[in-house]
Design a protein around this motif. Structure first.
Motif, PDB file in Angstrom:
ATOM      1  N   PHE A   1       6.537 -32.770  21.784  1.00  0.00           N
ATOM      2  CA  PHE A   1       7.210 -30.756  22.230  1.00  0.00           C
ATOM      3  C   PHE A   1       8.733 -31.252  21.561  1.00  0.00           C
ATOM      4  N   GLY A   2       8.443 -31.903  20.411  1.00  0.00           N
ATOM      5  CA  GLY A   2       9.275 -31.730  19.099  1.00  0.00           C
ATOM      6  C   GLY A   2      10.298 -33.016  18.704  1.00  0.00           C
ATOM      7  N   LYS A   3      10.564 -32.870  17.424  1.00  0.00           N
ATOM      8  CA  LYS A   3      11.466 -34.399  16.829  1.00  0.00           C
ATOM      9  C   LYS A   3      12.682 -34.503  17.698  1.00  0.00           C
ATOM     10  N   ASP A   4      12.775 -33.672  18.670  1.00  0.00           N
ATOM     11  CA  ASP A   4      13.784 -34.181  19.398  1.00  0.00           C
ATOM     12  C   ASP A   4      14.137 -34.798  21.428  1.00  0.00           C
ATOM     13  N   GLY A   5      12.501 -34.660  21.007  1.00  0.00           N
ATOM     14  CA  GLY A   5      11.915 -35.592  22.414  1.00  0.00           C
ATOM     15  C   GLY A   5      12.145 -34.422  23.416  1.00  0.00           C
ATOM     16  N   ALA A   6      11.005 -34.774  24.439  1.00  0.00           N
ATOM     17  CA  ALA A   6      11.436 -33.372  25.395  1.00  0.00           C
ATOM     18  C   ALA A   6      12.513 -33.805  25.813  1.00  0.00           C
ATOM     19  N   ALA A   7      13.466 -34.067  26.386  1.00  0.00           N
ATOM     20  CA  ALA A   7      15.103 -33.538  26.829  1.00  0.00           C
ATOM     21  C   ALA A   7      14.983 -32.840  26.484  1.00  0.00           C
TER      22      ALA A   7
END
Length: 229
Positions: free
Chosen positions: A145-151
Motif C-alpha cells: 500500500f505504498g513505499k512507506d508501508g501500510a501504517a
C-alpha cells in the motif's frame, strides 16, 4: 539449529596465542633466532584472530537465539499472514467479536450526549478500525500500500477523511458548524473505515471456497454500526 561456540575452544586459542606471544617469541629473541621469533609472533597473531572470530561467532549465535522483542535493534514490524495458516484464520474469524468489544466500550461515551465525551469515544473506535485494517493489510505483500508501508497509508487515509467530512459539515465556512461538527465528522470517518475493512476483507477472503465469508460479514455487521453513534 546453530550450535554455540564452546568457551574452552576460545580460551584454548587465547592460551596458545599467549604461549607464542610471550614464551616462544621472547625465547627465540633471546637466542637471536629471528626466523623462529618471527614465526612465533605470526602464530600468536593467528591464534588471537581466531579467538576474536570465535567470540564474534558466539555472540551472533546468542543474538539469533533471542526473541525479536529482546533485541536492541528495532524489529521488522511487518508480518506476512496467510489463510493457509490456522492461527491467521482464527485471527480473521475473531474480528467481529473484537468489534463488539470496541463498540460496547465506546457506547457509554456516545450515550452521554456530551460532545467531548462522544468525540473521545469515537476516537477510540477509529483507533480500533485502524488496527483491524492493519491486521488485514498483513495478508498482502510488504509495501503493498505504498513505499512507506501500510501504517503510513492508513494514517494518511484517516487524516484525509477527517478533513473532508469536517469541511462537508461546514457549508458556511470554517468554524460555522459548531461543536456538533466534530461528532458528525467522527461518525462519518467510522463509516468510511468500516466500509474500508469490509472491502479489504472481501478482497482477501470473499472469493475463497474454503471460507464462509457471508457468515463472517453477517457477524461483522451485527457487531454494531457506526450509524449507532
Amino acid at each position: 539449529m546453530s550450535r554455540t561456540v564452546p568457551d574452552w575452544l576460545i580460551q584454548t586459542c587465547w592460551w596458545t596465542s599467549g604461549i607464542f606471544a610471550t614464551g616462544a617469541l621472547w625465547y627465540f629473541l633471546s637466542i637471536k633466532d629471528y626466523a623462529y621469533a618471527g614465526g612465533s609472533g605470526a602464530l600468536a597473531l593467528v591464534f588471537a584472530l581466531a579467538a576474536i572470530a570465535l567470540h564474534r561467532r558466539k555472540d551472533q549465535i546468542a543474538e539469533q537465539a533471542l526473541p525479536t522483542e529482546f533485541k536492541d535493534e528495532v524489529p521488522n514490524d511487518y508480518v506476512r499472514r496467510s489463510l493457509d495458516e490456522p492461527t491467521d484464520v482464527r485471527l480473521f474469524q475473531s474480528l467481529p467479536e473484537l468489534k463488539i468489544i470496541a463498540c460496547r466500550t465506546a457506547q457509554p461515551g456516545w450515550d452521554t450526549g456530551i460532545t467531548v465525551e462522544m468525540r473521545k469515544a469515537t476516537y477510540d473506535v477509529v483507533d480500533f478500525y485502524e488496527l483491524i485494517w492493519l491486521k488485514l493489510a498483513e495478508f498482502y505483500p510488504g509495501k503493498h500500500f505504498g513505499k512507506d508501508g501500510a501504517a503510513a497509508h492508513i494514517r494518511s487515509y484517516v487524516r484525509e477523511r477527517y478533513k473532508f467530512h469536517w469541511a462537508k459539515h461546514e457549508p458556511g465556512g470554517p468554524g460555522t458548524g459548531g461543536t456538533i461538527v466534530g461528532v458528525l465528522t467522527g461518525g462519518d470517518v467510522m463509516q468510511d473505515l468500516d466500509r474500508l475493512i469490509v472491502e479489504t476483507a472481501t478482497a482477501v477472503v470473499g472469493y475463497r471456497d474454503d471460507f464462509d465469508f457471508k457468515a463472517w460479514l453477517a457477524r461483522w455487521e451485527a457487531a454494531g454500526s457506526p450509524n449507532d453513534a
